[in-house]
Design a protein around this motif. Structure first.
Motif, mmCIF file in Angstrom:
data_model
loop_
_atom_site.group_PDB
_atom_site.id
_atom_site.type_symbol
_atom_site.label_atom_id
_atom_site.label_comp_id
_atom_site.label_asym_id
_atom_site.label_seq_id
_atom_site.Cartn_x
_atom_site.Cartn_y
_atom_site.Cartn_z
ATOM 1 N N ASP A 319 0.992 -1.008 0.072
ATOM 2 C CA ASP A 319 0.447 -0.052 0.374
ATOM 3 C C ASP A 319 0.730 1.000 -0.182
ATOM 4 O OD1 ASP A 319 -1.867 -1.668 0.414
ATOM 5 O OD2 ASP A 319 -2.537 -1.372 1.957
ATOM 6 N N GLY A 320 1.613 1.162 0.925
ATOM 7 C CA GLY A 320 2.553 2.489 0.966
ATOM 8 C C GLY A 320 3.486 2.619 -0.257
ATOM 9 N N ILE A 321 3.994 2.006 -1.309
ATOM 10 C CA ILE A 321 4.856 1.852 -1.790
ATOM 11 C C ILE A 321 3.951 3.124 -3.188
ATOM 12 C CG2 ILE A 321 6.201 1.313 -3.710
ATOM 13 C CD1 ILE A 321 7.481 -0.869 -1.571
ATOM 14 N N ALA A 322 2.798 2.204 -3.720
ATOM 15 C CA ALA A 322 1.848 2.680 -4.704
ATOM 16 C C ALA A 322 1.268 3.660 -3.774
ATOM 17 C CB ALA A 322 0.547 1.616 -4.246
ATOM 18 N N PHE A 470 -3.064 5.207 -13.551
ATOM 19 C CA PHE A 470 -1.882 5.879 -13.410
ATOM 20 C C PHE A 470 -1.592 5.185 -11.892
ATOM 21 C CE2 PHE A 470 -3.586 9.444 -15.889
ATOM 22 C CZ PHE A 470 -1.886 10.270 -16.399
ATOM 23 N N LEU A 471 -2.777 4.408 -11.101
ATOM 24 C CA LEU A 471 -2.124 3.970 -10.305
ATOM 25 C C LEU A 471 -2.125 2.283 -10.370
ATOM 26 C CD1 LEU A 471 -3.301 3.545 -7.459
ATOM 27 C CD2 LEU A 471 -5.213 2.731 -7.323
ATOM 28 N N ASN A 472 -2.512 1.755 -11.801
ATOM 29 C CA ASN A 472 -1.959 0.579 -11.446
ATOM 30 C C ASN A 472 -0.284 0.537 -12.254
ATOM 31 O OD1 ASN A 472 -4.359 -0.235 -12.028
ATOM 32 N ND2 ASN A 472 -4.985 -0.088 -14.092
ATOM 33 N N LEU A 473 0.168 1.743 -12.819
ATOM 34 C CA LEU A 473 1.168 1.346 -12.970
ATOM 35 C C LEU A 473 1.550 1.815 -11.538
ATOM 36 C CD1 LEU A 473 1.567 4.221 -15.875
ATOM 37 C CD2 LEU A 473 2.438 1.708 -16.171
ATOM 38 N N ALA A 474 0.857 2.290 -10.455
ATOM 39 C CA ALA A 474 2.211 2.294 -9.085
ATOM 40 C C ALA A 474 2.185 1.308 -8.820
ATOM 41 C CB ALA A 474 1.127 3.947 -8.766
#
Length: 498
Positions: A319-322, A470-474
């Protein structure tokens, strides 16, 4: 192409472009426009961005004896740095025109600085990270004092250089202590060495010193004292660049070091970052409340946003890195957009500085005022903007890790931030034009600057309305940080397809 070439292809492109600009600049007549050099830098940045996108489809690439790893995580930040550099170059094409005879060097420095940041984000060896950090920092030190006739600019450059050198010493001492505690400066080897080290306190001290060095780069409290003065004195497009791209690269390094290298110590460093996050949010927002100079206000605002990003470091790894990656991208879009507007409003001499000087801008420069209003709304965290979803993901990640009080502190600070952002927003539209306000009609919006502003605004809206891609990339970036290659002596470099 061999992995050693593919792995650093964006860096090679930008380095060649920077060298070409430096060679061509002295050959141009003293009174000739340096815009062609700027367009060359723009083409180089586009080429570097395309090369990074090409790397995304190759899978994980390891090169130079596993000191470089190109994966979804590094590509995410490569694309982000390239996008920031592109917008900066677009808004800078006319900024130095007719004011600085050495403006060609500025475009080369942007390229070299981007090289250092990209190198930082793909390095899995702390000494390589240091090399990238210095390449980026030296370029930024020079750009801060690029207006040679400005005493404030020279002062900001000297302050940034002196304090930056001091922070770099802490970073180097941290690397040395990490080597002493684990026997290596490789991120993967440090993680393995922590399990068998006989000096865990030395390892934690190493991390603490590394945090001091990187905390300076991201303007986290209490390592933020340089930020307001440097932002106020440096040229506006340089501030937009240095408040986003170096911060993104430093956060990328910090994510790798904390979660990958010192992951076994998370129960200890998470407490330290909890304190830094709360302190940065509070100091940044309270400091911004007292500012009338717009650039100083945004400087303290950047300290607060560094605190919001640090909240994600206290969460669970996935969760934190994304969340940190997504918020960094959102912050970059709205921050560089705000400084792009300031660049157009203030011009080279930057006579327009205070909130009162922006009074009635909505009547005199409606397009620029609309852009600035959008970025301010996103900085506040209003829904349907990137700032809202960035804070939502960060605070959700903290709550998921049972750091409820830190999320509460963040929400309270977001409420405090509304006051100084809305104060500027009110000045744009609601307050009458006063006799003391500086005129803002003199600088027209050029086509390249308009394109740069549009790109920043589109990214801000896309991250708020359609954040899924963008969240998928993250999330892909988050997954790739969990598999740092184990260093093997004299191992051949390979390219593996996902």
């Amino acid at each position: 192409m061999t992995p050693n070439i593919v792995a650093l292809l964006p860096e090679y492109i930008l380095t060649i472009v920077g060298v070409l600009i430096m060679l061509a600049e002295p050959l141009l007549p003293s009174g000739a426009s340096r815009k062609p050099l700027g367009w060359l830098a723009i083409l180089g940045t586009l080429g570097a961005g395309y090369a990074s996108w090409y790397q995304l489809h190759l899978g994980n690439i390891t090169a130079f004896s596993n000191s470089i790893q190109v994966d979804s995580f590094s590509v995410f930040f490569h694309l982000l740095v390239a996008a920031i550099a592109l917008v900066t170059l677009l808004i800078s094409l006319d900024y130095f025109e007719g004011n600085a005879s050495h403006s060609g060097e500025y475009f080369a420095l942007i390229a070299f600085s981007a090289v250092g940041m990209m190198l930082m984000t793909c390095a899995t060896e702390l000494l390589v990270v240091f090399v990238g950090l210095e390449i980026s920092s030296i370029s930024t030190y020079i750009m801060c004092g690029f207006r040679k006739g400005s005493a404030a600019g020279s002062e900001s450059s000297i302050k940034y250089f002196l304090l930056g050198s001091f922070a770099t010493a802490f970073f180097l001492y941290g690397i040395a202590l990490a080597f002493g505690a684990t026997g290596s400066t490789s991120i993967a080897a440090i993680a393995q060495g922590l399990a068998t080290t006989t000096t865990p306190r030395m390892a934690f001290l190493a991390l603490a010193m590394i945090l001091i060095g990187l905390g300076f780069k991201v303007s986290a409290a209490p390592f933020h004292v340089w930020t307001p003065d440097v932002y106020q004195g440096a040229p506006s497009p340089v501030v937009g660049f240095m408040s986003t791209a170096p911060k993104a690269a430093a956060f990328a390094v910090l994510l790798r070091i904390t979660f990958s290298a010192f992951g076994p110590m998370q129960h200890r460093w998470a407490v330290l970052l909890w304190v830094l996050a709360a302190l940065s949010m509070t100091v940044g927002n309270l400091g911004a409340l007292l500012q009338r100079d717009v650039k100083r206000m945004l400087a303290y605002s950047s300290i607060a946003h560094a605190g919001y990003i640090l909240v994600a470091f206290t969460a669970l790894q996935a969760d934190g890195i994304a969340a940190a990656c997504f918020y960094t991208a959102s912050y970059a879009a709205m921050q560089i957009g705000a400084f792009a507007v300031i660049t157009q409003v203030t011009g080279y001499n930057e006579q327009i500085r205070t909130t009162d000087d922006y009074t009635g801008l909505g009547l005199r420069r409606p397009i620029l005022a609309a852009f600035l209003a959008l970025f301010l709304i996103s900085l506040i965290g209003i829904p349907f903007t990137g700032g809202f979803f960035g804070k939502f993901y960060v605070f959700s990640a903290a709550i998921h890790a049972n750091h409820v009080w830190l999320a509460v502190i963040g929400l309270l600070n977001s409420g405090v931030a509304c006051f100084y952002y809305l104060r500027l927003l009110v000045a744009l539209y609601s307050r009458p034009v006063t006799e003391t306000a500086q005129p803002t009609e003199g600088r027209s919006l050029s086509v390249p600057a308009g394109v740069g502003l549009t790109l920043a605004a589109a990214a801000t809206l896309m991250l708020g309305i359609l954040p899924g891609h963008f969240l998928n990339l993250a999330q892909r970036a988050s997954a790739s940080t969990q598999s740092v290659p184990t260093p093997v002596a004299a191992a051949p470099v390979t390219t593996s397809q996902q």
